[in-house]
Scaffold this motif. Structure first.
Motif, PDB file in Angstrom:
ATOM      1  N   ALA A   1       0.729 101.585  49.846  1.00 40.07           N
ATOM      2  CA  ALA A   1       1.270 100.927  48.655  1.00 40.07           C
ATOM      3  C   ALA A   1       1.875 101.961  47.701  1.00 40.07           C
ATOM      4  O   ALA A   1       2.946 101.728  47.121  1.00 40.07           O
ATOM      5  CB  ALA A   1       0.172 100.128  47.962  1.00 40.07           C
ATOM      6  N   GLN A   2       1.220 103.100  47.538  1.00 45.47           N
ATOM      7  CA  GLN A   2       1.752 104.160  46.676  1.00 45.47           C
ATOM      8  C   GLN A   2       3.038 104.734  47.256  1.00 45.47           C
ATOM      9  O   GLN A   2       4.017 104.944  46.542  1.00 45.47           O
ATOM     10  CB  GLN A   2       0.716 105.272  46.495  1.00 45.47           C
ATOM     11  N   ALA A   3       3.044 104.994  48.537  1.00 47.90           N
ATOM     12  CA  ALA A   3       4.210 105.607  49.174  1.00 47.90           C
ATOM     13  C   ALA A   3       5.428 104.694  49.130  1.00 47.90           C
ATOM     14  O   ALA A   3       6.545 105.166  48.934  1.00 47.90           O
ATOM     15  CB  ALA A   3       3.886 105.981  50.611  1.00 47.90           C
ATOM     16  N   PHE A   4       5.221 103.402  49.314  1.00 54.15           N
ATOM     17  CA  PHE A   4       6.343 102.468  49.367  1.00 54.15           C
ATOM     18  C   PHE A   4       6.573 101.737  48.055  1.00 54.15           C
ATOM     19  O   PHE A   4       7.460 100.906  47.941  1.00 54.15           O
ATOM     20  CB  PHE A   4       6.149 101.464  50.513  1.00 54.15           C
ATOM     21  N   ARG A   5       5.718 102.034  47.077  1.00 55.31           N
ATOM     22  CA  ARG A   5       5.815 101.423  45.738  1.00 55.31           C
ATOM     23  C   ARG A   5       5.797  99.897  45.803  1.00 55.31           C
ATOM     24  O   ARG A   5       6.515  99.222  45.072  1.00 55.31           O
ATOM     25  CB  ARG A   5       7.059 101.921  45.023  1.00 55.31           C
TER      26      ARG A   5
ATOM     27  N   ALA B   1       4.055 111.681  52.146  1.00 52.99           N
ATOM     28  CA  ALA B   1       2.943 110.959  51.528  1.00 52.99           C
ATOM     29  C   ALA B   1       2.092 110.257  52.572  1.00 52.99           C
ATOM     30  O   ALA B   1       0.910 110.001  52.343  1.00 52.99           O
ATOM     31  CB  ALA B   1       3.473 109.943  50.520  1.00 52.99           C
ATOM     32  N   LEU B   2       2.669 109.944  53.710  1.00 55.04           N
ATOM     33  CA  LEU B   2       1.948 109.219  54.747  1.00 55.04           C
ATOM     34  C   LEU B   2       1.487 110.128  55.881  1.00 55.04           C
ATOM     35  O   LEU B   2       1.228 109.675  56.976  1.00 55.04           O
ATOM     36  CB  LEU B   2       2.835 108.111  55.322  1.00 55.04           C
ATOM     37  N   SER B   3       1.362 111.417  55.622  1.00 61.03           N
ATOM     38  CA  SER B   3       1.077 112.360  56.700  1.00 61.03           C
ATOM     39  C   SER B   3      -0.150 111.988  57.522  1.00 61.03           C
ATOM     40  O   SER B   3      -0.184 112.227  58.714  1.00 61.03           O
ATOM     41  CB  SER B   3       0.922 113.776  56.151  1.00 61.03           C
TER      42      SER B   3
ATOM     43  N   ALA C   1       0.655  98.703  59.188  1.00 60.70           N
ATOM     44  CA  ALA C   1       0.639  97.544  58.292  1.00 60.70           C
ATOM     45  C   ALA C   1       2.060  97.070  58.052  1.00 60.70           C
ATOM     46  O   ALA C   1       3.015  97.832  58.178  1.00 60.70           O
ATOM     47  CB  ALA C   1      -0.011  97.897  56.955  1.00 60.70           C
ATOM     48  N   ARG C   2       2.184  95.825  57.695  1.00 59.16           N
ATOM     49  CA  ARG C   2       3.486  95.258  57.355  1.00 59.16           C
ATOM     50  C   ARG C   2       3.721  95.519  55.878  1.00 59.16           C
ATOM     51  O   ARG C   2       2.899  95.174  55.040  1.00 59.16           O
ATOM     52  CB  ARG C   2       3.510  93.767  57.651  1.00 59.16           C
ATOM     53  N   VAL C   3       4.853  96.151  55.584  1.00 57.03           N
ATOM     54  CA  VAL C   3       5.231  96.458  54.210  1.00 57.03           C
ATOM     55  C   VAL C   3       6.451  95.614  53.880  1.00 57.03           C
ATOM     56  O   VAL C   3       7.460  95.683  54.583  1.00 57.03           O
ATOM     57  CB  VAL C   3       5.552  97.964  54.044  1.00 57.03           C
ATOM     58  N   VAL C   4       6.343  94.819  52.838  1.00 59.06           N
ATOM     59  CA  VAL C   4       7.440  93.939  52.443  1.00 59.06           C
ATOM     60  C   VAL C   4       7.931  94.366  51.066  1.00 59.06           C
ATOM     61  O   VAL C   4       7.168  94.400  50.106  1.00 59.06           O
ATOM     62  CB  VAL C   4       6.988  92.460  52.404  1.00 59.06           C
ATOM     63  N   THR C   5       9.209  94.726  51.005  1.00 60.28           N
ATOM     64  CA  THR C   5       9.845  95.035  49.725  1.00 60.28           C
ATOM     65  C   THR C   5      10.833  93.915  49.435  1.00 60.28           C
ATOM     66  O   THR C   5      11.026  93.018  50.264  1.00 60.28           O
ATOM     67  CB  THR C   5      10.590  96.382  49.780  1.00 60.28           C
ATOM     68  N   ARG C   6      11.479  93.979  48.302  1.00 61.62           N
ATOM     69  CA  ARG C   6      12.426  92.903  48.000  1.00 61.62           C
ATOM     70  C   ARG C   6      13.646  92.970  48.908  1.00 61.62           C
ATOM     71  O   ARG C   6      14.339  91.977  49.102  1.00 61.62           O
ATOM     72  CB  ARG C   6      12.742  92.918  46.523  1.00 61.62           C
ATOM     73  N   ASP C   7      13.897  94.139  49.542  1.00 61.77           N
ATOM     74  CA  ASP C   7      15.061  94.303  50.406  1.00 61.77           C
ATOM     75  C   ASP C   7      14.770  94.221  51.894  1.00 61.77           C
ATOM     76  O   ASP C   7      15.673  94.059  52.707  1.00 61.77           O
ATOM     77  CB  ASP C   7      15.718  95.667  50.139  1.00 61.77           C
ATOM     78  N   ASP C   8      13.494  94.381  52.284  1.00 64.84           N
ATOM     79  CA  ASP C   8      13.217  94.564  53.702  1.00 64.84           C
ATOM     80  C   ASP C   8      11.755  94.237  54.011  1.00 64.84           C
ATOM     81  O   ASP C   8      10.919  94.224  53.124  1.00 64.84           O
ATOM     82  CB  ASP C   8      13.488  96.021  54.072  1.00 64.84           C
TER      83      ASP C   8
END
Length: 181
Positions: A139-143, A12-14, A170-177
């Protein structure tokens, strides 16, 4: 898995994720599978007087031409007159991932210069995606949304194939990481 991009995410991030090695210093030779240095990588270690003088002049020229930009200056807590100046490499105004130099000063004298630079950078710096489009794709790729107010940054990435590619980071923040992609 926290912090690990899946194959679907990578696909998705190609246009965004170009497969740079984690350190940016080594690449895998596709023919042999062995690790080797990126062909444009230059490791800088200038502590002897002649090397320091030459690199001081070169760094000054690179700062004036816009090839290096000062990121920060840090005072040495142990020696008040000593400071370290951290410089980031730019290619036509775009940061080069892994292109970083540190110049150590003692008062007005340079005592060492060390770090890594990339040579023979040649990439079209006009992106196919705007930062807003890159943020949507990430945002789509990492939900998960990209942190508000933190638009993806355009960068030049040395690839595993020994080339250079344009990418967004970009910095991607999920609830786990929290990861930088």
């Amino acid at each position: 898995q926290p912090g690990a991009a899946t194959a679907a995410t990578a696909a998705a991030l190609s246009e965004i994720d170009v497969g740079a090695s984690a350190s940016g210093l080594e690449i895998r030779d596709p023919a042999s599978g062995r690790r080797r240095r990126h062909p444009g990588l230059m490791i800088v270690e200038a502590s002897e007087h002649a090397a320091r003088a030459a690199w001081t002049q070169r760094v000054d020229e690179m700062v004036l031409s816009g090839e290096l930009r000062q990121r920060e200056t840090v005072q040495d807590p142990q020696v008040p007159a000593r400071r370290r100046e951290h410089l980031a490499q730019l290619y036509q105004g775009v940061p080069v991932l892994g292109g970083l130099l540190t110049r150590q000063w003692d008062g007005r004298d340079v005592t060492a210069i060390y770090g890594t630079l990339y040579t023979r950078v040649d990439v079209n710096i006009v992106p196919n995606l705007t930062p807003d489009h890159a943020a949507v794709r990430m945002a789509q790729a990492f939900r998960t949304p990209i942190r508000p107010g933190a638009a993806p940054e355009l960068i030049v990435v040395p690839t595993d194939e020994g080339e250079y590619r344009l990418a967004y980071r970009a910095r991607v923040v999920t609830r786990d990481d929290a990861m930088m992609y």
